[in-house]
Write a protein that holds these residues in place. Structure first.
Motif, mmCIF file in Angstrom:
data_model
loop_
_atom_site.group_PDB
_atom_site.id
_atom_site.type_symbol
_atom_site.label_atom_id
_atom_site.label_comp_id
_atom_site.label_asym_id
_atom_site.label_seq_id
_atom_site.Cartn_x
_atom_site.Cartn_y
_atom_site.Cartn_z
ATOM 1 N N ALA A 123 6.638 -22.152 2.631
ATOM 2 C CA ALA A 123 6.544 -21.566 1.292
ATOM 3 C C ALA A 123 5.081 -21.347 0.921
ATOM 4 N N MET A 124 4.227 -22.306 1.266
ATOM 5 C CA MET A 124 2.792 -22.159 1.010
ATOM 6 C C MET A 124 2.223 -20.979 1.777
ATOM 7 N N GLN A 125 2.544 -20.875 3.071
ATOM 8 C CA GLN A 125 1.993 -19.790 3.887
ATOM 9 C C GLN A 125 2.413 -18.421 3.356
ATOM 10 N N GLU A 126 3.690 -18.288 3.043
ATOM 11 C CA GLU A 126 4.186 -16.992 2.581
ATOM 12 C C GLU A 126 3.647 -16.639 1.194
ATOM 13 N N GLY A 165 -4.042 -17.568 24.386
ATOM 14 C CA GLY A 165 -3.978 -16.321 25.139
ATOM 15 C C GLY A 165 -3.424 -15.165 24.334
ATOM 16 N N ILE A 166 -3.320 -14.026 24.975
ATOM 17 C CA ILE A 166 -2.967 -12.798 24.278
ATOM 18 C C ILE A 166 -1.524 -12.796 23.783
ATOM 19 N N ILE A 167 -0.589 -13.344 24.555
ATOM 20 C CA ILE A 167 0.819 -13.308 24.138
ATOM 21 C C ILE A 167 1.040 -14.111 22.852
ATOM 22 N N PRO A 168 0.548 -15.357 22.752
ATOM 23 C CA PRO A 168 0.706 -16.073 21.488
ATOM 24 C C PRO A 168 0.080 -15.358 20.292
ATOM 25 N N VAL A 169 -1.079 -14.719 20.512
ATOM 26 C CA VAL A 169 -1.717 -13.975 19.418
ATOM 27 C C VAL A 169 -0.836 -12.805 18.987
ATOM 28 N N LEU A 170 -0.324 -12.061 19.963
ATOM 29 C CA LEU A 170 0.566 -10.940 19.649
ATOM 30 C C LEU A 170 1.844 -11.426 18.978
ATOM 31 N N ASN A 171 2.315 -12.604 19.358
ATOM 32 C CA ASN A 171 3.509 -13.167 18.714
ATOM 33 C C ASN A 171 3.246 -13.467 17.243
ATOM 34 N N VAL A 172 2.058 -13.993 16.936
ATOM 35 C CA VAL A 172 1.708 -14.277 15.536
ATOM 36 C C VAL A 172 1.579 -12.975 14.750
ATOM 37 N N VAL A 173 0.927 -11.980 15.361
ATOM 38 C CA VAL A 173 0.745 -10.681 14.685
ATOM 39 C C VAL A 173 2.103 -10.038 14.389
ATOM 40 N N THR A 174 2.962 -9.967 15.404
ATOM 41 C CA THR A 174 4.257 -9.304 15.198
ATOM 42 C C THR A 174 5.163 -10.123 14.286
ATOM 43 N N MET A 175 5.017 -11.449 14.313
ATOM 44 C CA MET A 175 5.779 -12.276 13.377
ATOM 45 C C MET A 175 5.386 -11.934 11.942
ATOM 46 N N SER A 176 4.070 -11.812 11.708
ATOM 47 C CA SER A 176 3.595 -11.494 10.360
ATOM 48 C C SER A 176 4.110 -10.131 9.907
ATOM 49 N N ILE A 177 4.096 -9.161 10.806
ATOM 50 C CA ILE A 177 4.610 -7.826 10.462
ATOM 51 C C ILE A 177 6.097 -7.898 10.129
ATOM 52 N N PHE A 178 6.849 -8.667 10.913
ATOM 53 C CA PHE A 178 8.281 -8.840 10.652
ATOM 54 C C PHE A 178 8.515 -9.462 9.281
ATOM 55 N N MET A 179 7.753 -10.509 8.942
ATOM 56 C CA MET A 179 7.903 -11.145 7.633
ATOM 57 C C MET A 179 7.563 -10.169 6.507
ATOM 58 N N THR A 180 6.533 -9.339 6.724
ATOM 59 C CA THR A 180 6.140 -8.362 5.704
ATOM 60 C C THR A 180 7.239 -7.319 5.490
ATOM 61 N N LEU A 181 7.815 -6.841 6.580
ATOM 62 C CA LEU A 181 8.892 -5.856 6.461
ATOM 63 C C LEU A 181 10.127 -6.470 5.799
ATOM 64 N N LEU A 182 10.375 -7.741 6.070
ATOM 65 C CA LEU A 182 11.495 -8.431 5.420
ATOM 66 C C LEU A 182 11.238 -8.538 3.919
ATOM 67 N N LEU A 183 9.991 -8.795 3.555
ATOM 68 C CA LEU A 183 9.609 -8.819 2.137
ATOM 69 C C LEU A 183 9.856 -7.461 1.492
ATOM 70 N N GLU A 184 9.439 -6.400 2.159
ATOM 71 C CA GLU A 184 9.610 -5.054 1.614
ATOM 72 C C GLU A 184 11.090 -4.669 1.528
ATOM 73 N N TYR A 185 11.859 -5.043 2.534
ATOM 74 C CA TYR A 185 13.271 -4.661 2.561
ATOM 75 C C TYR A 185 14.061 -5.352 1.452
ATOM 76 N N THR A 186 13.772 -6.648 1.235
ATOM 77 C CA THR A 186 14.535 -7.406 0.239
ATOM 78 C C THR A 186 13.902 -7.382 -1.142
ATOM 79 N N GLY A 187 12.594 -7.084 -1.200
ATOM 80 C CA GLY A 187 11.908 -7.107 -2.483
ATOM 81 C C GLY A 187 11.701 -8.497 -3.034
ATOM 82 N N THR A 188 11.694 -9.497 -2.159
ATOM 83 C CA THR A 188 11.540 -10.876 -2.611
ATOM 84 C C THR A 188 10.900 -11.731 -1.536
ATOM 85 N N LEU A 189 10.160 -12.748 -1.969
ATOM 86 C CA LEU A 189 9.538 -13.681 -1.028
ATOM 87 C C LEU A 189 10.546 -14.655 -0.415
#
Length: 268
Positions: A123-126, A165-189
């Motif tokens: 909850a803090m991170q988001e 390494g690169i895969i964990p970094v890409l996993n964090v980046v794509t995770m953040s994008i997924f969370m952002t799109l979920l925020l936009e789709y639902t309109g709620t945190l």
């Protein structure tokens, strides 16, 4: 002061102010490790909430709002479902390819307190990155800038991924994008909070395959073997290319849902 500069200044003041406050947070006189961890997760969340209220009310003067929980029941279910699909898909692939195995069970005292602490952490991170800051950049620039800035901050908060390494970094980046799109789709945190919560809690506190703070226990012992590209090696689930593929698939799925919903609203 022009808009881009003032937006950057507000971002720095918000994030740096939050970091400064939590750096002075006392450890507290807690001998119980679960209660101590709960306090360590509560204090940064309280600071993020305080800064959000101060900036929204006194600096933005109501021009920006943080959508916490509209359609609470629906978006709670959607967030839990998204998190279950997300982690469940990764674990299923790892189990079926024999790169992950679940072994013995541990006795974890106060497990519900540990789970609550995990909830406060996500909850803090988001709230910190996809609350006021995301809405600030979206309001004063556009969604793309908001996603880029908050994803950068989210990755910096998970700086340990750079050592992996690169895969964990890409996993964090794509995770953040997924969370952002979920925020936009639902309109709620609430939806990204709960999806993130399922990932962290089931992945770490239950299965021991996701990294949290070192004092968090895990209910089951899991091992990861075989190709490090698949298994994640020493970084377990979060280091696996399987997660990257699933993240990209989920991003694509939410983008399609967003466009479908937009067309439906326009047609009606």
């Amino acid at each position: 002061m022009n808009k881009p500069v003032s937006t950057i200044v507000r971002t720095v003041l918000f994030f740096a102010g939050w970091a400064a406050v939590i750096s002075f947070t006392p450890d507290g006189p807690f001998s119980n490790p679960a209660i101590r961890r709960l306090w360590w997760e509560f204090a940064p969340l309280a600071a993020a909430a305080l800064f959000t209220v101060l900036f929204v009310r006194f600096i933005e003067r109501g021009r920006i709002s943080v959508p916490l929980a509209p359609q609470f029941f629906k978006n709670t279910l959607l967030g839990i479902a998204a998190g279950t699909l997300w982690l469940g898909s990764a674990v299923a692939v790892l189990l079926l390819t024999d790169t992950m195995a679940i072994h013995s069970r541990n006795e974890v005292a106060y497990i519900w307190i540990w789970i609550l602490a995990s909830l406060l952490n996500v909850a803090m991170q988001e709230l910190l990155v996809r609350g006021y800051l995301y809405q600030l950049w979206k309001h004063r620039s556009n969604r793309l800038a908001a996603a880029a800035v908050t994803t950068l901050l989210f990755v910096l908060m998970h700086g340990g991924a750079f050592e992996a390494g690169i895969i964990p970094v890409l996993n964090v980046v794509t995770m953040s994008i997924f969370m952002t799109l979920l925020l936009e789709y639902t309109g709620t945190l609430i939806a990204p909070v709960l999806a993130h919560f399922v990932w962290n809690t089931a992945g770490a506190v239950i299965l021991g395959g996701v990294s949290l703070a070192g004092d968090y226990p895990n209910l089951y012992n899991s091992s990861f073997q075989g190709s490090a590209l698949l298994s994640g090696g020493g970084y377990a689930i979060e280091g696996s290319v399987v997660v990257l593929i699933i993240n990209i698939a989920l991003i694509t799925g939410v983008l399609v849902l967003n466009r479908t919903a937009a067309r439906y609203i326009k047609a009606t």
